[in-house]
Design a protein around this motif. Sequence first.
Motif, mmCIF file in Angstrom:
data_model
loop_
_atom_site.group_PDB
_atom_site.id
_atom_site.type_symbol
_atom_site.label_atom_id
_atom_site.label_comp_id
_atom_site.label_asym_id
_atom_site.label_seq_id
_atom_site.Cartn_x
_atom_site.Cartn_y
_atom_site.Cartn_z
ATOM 1 N N LEU A 1 4.946 4.009 -5.724
ATOM 2 C CA LEU A 1 5.904 4.880 -5.051
ATOM 3 C C LEU A 1 7.136 4.931 -5.940
ATOM 4 N N LEU A 2 7.434 6.102 -6.455
ATOM 5 C CA LEU A 2 8.518 6.253 -7.419
ATOM 6 C C LEU A 2 9.852 6.456 -6.710
ATOM 7 N N ASP A 3 10.401 5.345 -6.265
ATOM 8 C CA ASP A 3 11.638 5.371 -5.498
ATOM 9 C C ASP A 3 12.340 4.027 -5.718
ATOM 10 N N THR A 4 13.587 4.072 -6.163
ATOM 11 C CA THR A 4 14.324 2.830 -6.451
ATOM 12 C C THR A 4 14.607 2.017 -5.192
ATOM 13 N N ARG A 5 14.519 2.648 -4.022
ATOM 14 C CA ARG A 5 14.748 1.916 -2.765
ATOM 15 C C ARG A 5 13.504 1.175 -2.284
ATOM 16 N N VAL A 6 12.371 1.429 -2.918
ATOM 17 C CA VAL A 6 11.136 0.719 -2.593
ATOM 18 C C VAL A 6 11.122 -0.572 -3.397
ATOM 19 N N SER A 7 10.658 -1.656 -2.782
ATOM 20 C CA SER A 7 10.574 -2.938 -3.484
ATOM 21 C C SER A 7 9.558 -2.863 -4.614
ATOM 22 N N ARG A 8 9.729 -3.773 -5.557
ATOM 23 C CA ARG A 8 8.794 -3.838 -6.686
ATOM 24 C C ARG A 8 7.359 -3.916 -6.163
ATOM 25 N N VAL A 9 7.123 -4.806 -5.206
ATOM 26 C CA VAL A 9 5.864 -4.851 -4.463
ATOM 27 C C VAL A 9 6.250 -4.806 -2.982
ATOM 28 N N GLN A 10 5.984 -3.704 -2.318
ATOM 29 C CA GLN A 10 6.407 -3.493 -0.935
ATOM 30 C C GLN A 10 5.467 -4.195 0.056
ATOM 31 N N PHE A 11 4.166 -3.895 -0.040
ATOM 32 C CA PHE A 11 3.198 -4.524 0.860
ATOM 33 C C PHE A 11 1.815 -4.502 0.229
ATOM 34 N N SER A 12 0.925 -5.323 0.797
ATOM 35 C CA SER A 12 -0.454 -5.352 0.317
ATOM 36 C C SER A 12 -1.406 -5.210 1.492
ATOM 37 N N VAL A 13 -2.605 -4.724 1.169
ATOM 38 C CA VAL A 13 -3.680 -4.600 2.147
ATOM 39 C C VAL A 13 -4.879 -5.347 1.573
ATOM 40 N N GLN A 14 -5.430 -6.266 2.356
ATOM 41 C CA GLN A 14 -6.566 -7.084 1.915
ATOM 42 C C GLN A 14 -7.749 -6.834 2.837
ATOM 43 N N PHE A 15 -8.908 -6.576 2.244
ATOM 44 C CA PHE A 15 -10.162 -6.354 2.959
ATOM 45 C C PHE A 15 -10.811 -7.710 3.207
ATOM 46 N N TYR A 16 -11.352 -7.932 4.402
ATOM 47 C CA TYR A 16 -12.056 -9.190 4.664
ATOM 48 C C TYR A 16 -13.060 -9.008 5.795
ATOM 49 N N ARG A 17 -13.916 -9.996 5.945
ATOM 50 C CA ARG A 17 -14.889 -10.011 7.037
ATOM 51 C C ARG A 17 -14.561 -11.181 7.950
ATOM 52 N N LYS A 18 -14.549 -10.914 9.253
ATOM 53 C CA LYS A 18 -14.232 -11.974 10.217
ATOM 54 C C LYS A 18 -15.320 -13.044 10.197
ATOM 55 N N LEU A 19 -14.921 -14.267 10.431
ATOM 56 C CA LEU A 19 -15.820 -15.407 10.450
ATOM 57 C C LEU A 19 -16.884 -15.233 11.544
ATOM 58 N N ASN A 20 -18.137 -15.482 11.174
ATOM 59 C CA ASN A 20 -19.281 -15.379 12.096
ATOM 60 C C ASN A 20 -19.390 -14.007 12.759
ATOM 61 N N SER A 21 -19.037 -12.968 12.025
ATOM 62 C CA SER A 21 -19.070 -11.613 12.562
ATOM 63 C C SER A 21 -19.402 -10.633 11.440
ATOM 64 N N PRO A 22 -20.110 -9.562 11.751
ATOM 65 C CA PRO A 22 -20.360 -8.542 10.732
ATOM 66 C C PRO A 22 -19.180 -7.563 10.575
ATOM 67 N N GLU A 23 -18.160 -7.724 11.403
ATOM 68 C CA GLU A 23 -17.028 -6.796 11.428
ATOM 69 C C GLU A 23 -16.138 -6.951 10.189
ATOM 70 N N HIS A 24 -15.797 -5.809 9.570
ATOM 71 C CA HIS A 24 -14.883 -5.783 8.432
ATOM 72 C C HIS A 24 -13.501 -5.386 8.921
ATOM 73 N N CYS A 25 -12.487 -5.994 8.345
ATOM 74 C CA CYS A 25 -11.110 -5.740 8.767
ATOM 75 C C CYS A 25 -10.202 -5.676 7.551
ATOM 76 N N PHE A 26 -8.975 -5.289 7.789
ATOM 77 C CA PHE A 26 -7.924 -5.320 6.778
ATOM 78 C C PHE A 26 -6.769 -6.120 7.353
ATOM 79 N N GLU A 27 -6.088 -6.869 6.490
ATOM 80 C CA GLU A 27 -4.827 -7.461 6.903
ATOM 81 C C GLU A 27 -3.754 -6.853 6.019
ATOM 82 N N ILE A 28 -2.588 -6.691 6.610
ATOM 83 C CA ILE A 28 -1.466 -6.123 5.878
ATOM 84 C C ILE A 28 -0.379 -7.189 5.804
ATOM 85 N N LYS A 29 0.216 -7.329 4.622
ATOM 86 C CA LYS A 29 1.234 -8.350 4.397
ATOM 87 C C LYS A 29 2.478 -7.700 3.802
ATOM 88 N N ASN A 30 3.643 -8.035 4.346
ATOM 89 C CA ASN A 30 4.904 -7.553 3.799
ATOM 90 C C ASN A 30 5.281 -8.420 2.604
#
Length: 185
Positions: free
Chosen positions: A61-90
């Motif tokens: 994002l080409l904006d000086t007001r945005v942090s160098r790294v603003q947020f991340s999204v990580q793909f994962y699978r829940k324990l003992n489940s076939p369900e896929h999810c994402f977690e978002i981290k600030n």
Amino acid sequence: MTSFDEADTEETVTCLHMTFYHPCQEDKRMFRCLNFCKREQVRADEMAKFGRDPNACRYNLLDTRVSRVQFSVQFYRKLNSPEHCFEIKNLSKKTKLLVGQTELGYLNKIDLPWKCIICFGDYQILAEIQEGESLDYFETHLHLTDKPILQERCLPSLQPIAENGIPSSFFSSQEKSPIEIDENE
């Protein structure tokens, strides 16, 4: 058996659709480094980072007001489940990240709901997850809108709120009959 019967079934891929909006996007063009044309594959063990540093972030994002790294999204699978999810981290020390109704401070993370609005500064991002089966990678599909997402997507409150700011359901649960209040009290 025909070749159709012997063919492998195609594995579906989980896709994270993200629709971006900023009120000054026409003038400042902060989204010009994002690829809005096609889906992009991301390995399951990689973190999709968003921010202004092209060396640290996959999505810039080409904006000086945005942090160098603003947020991340990580793909994962829940324990003992076939369900896929994402977690978002600030990952921003300066800016809080609003995910749906939850405010995330620096290094806070939560599961990304199947459909939610992510906000920081003047940025609004509608995130929608399309389920898939692949464990090796997921896809991102970025979209751009010229209309504010919050105004388009938010439903008006179905519960009337009195002038004093207290929902009328509060009073109905307290007393069975309506009470009249003099505005001078």
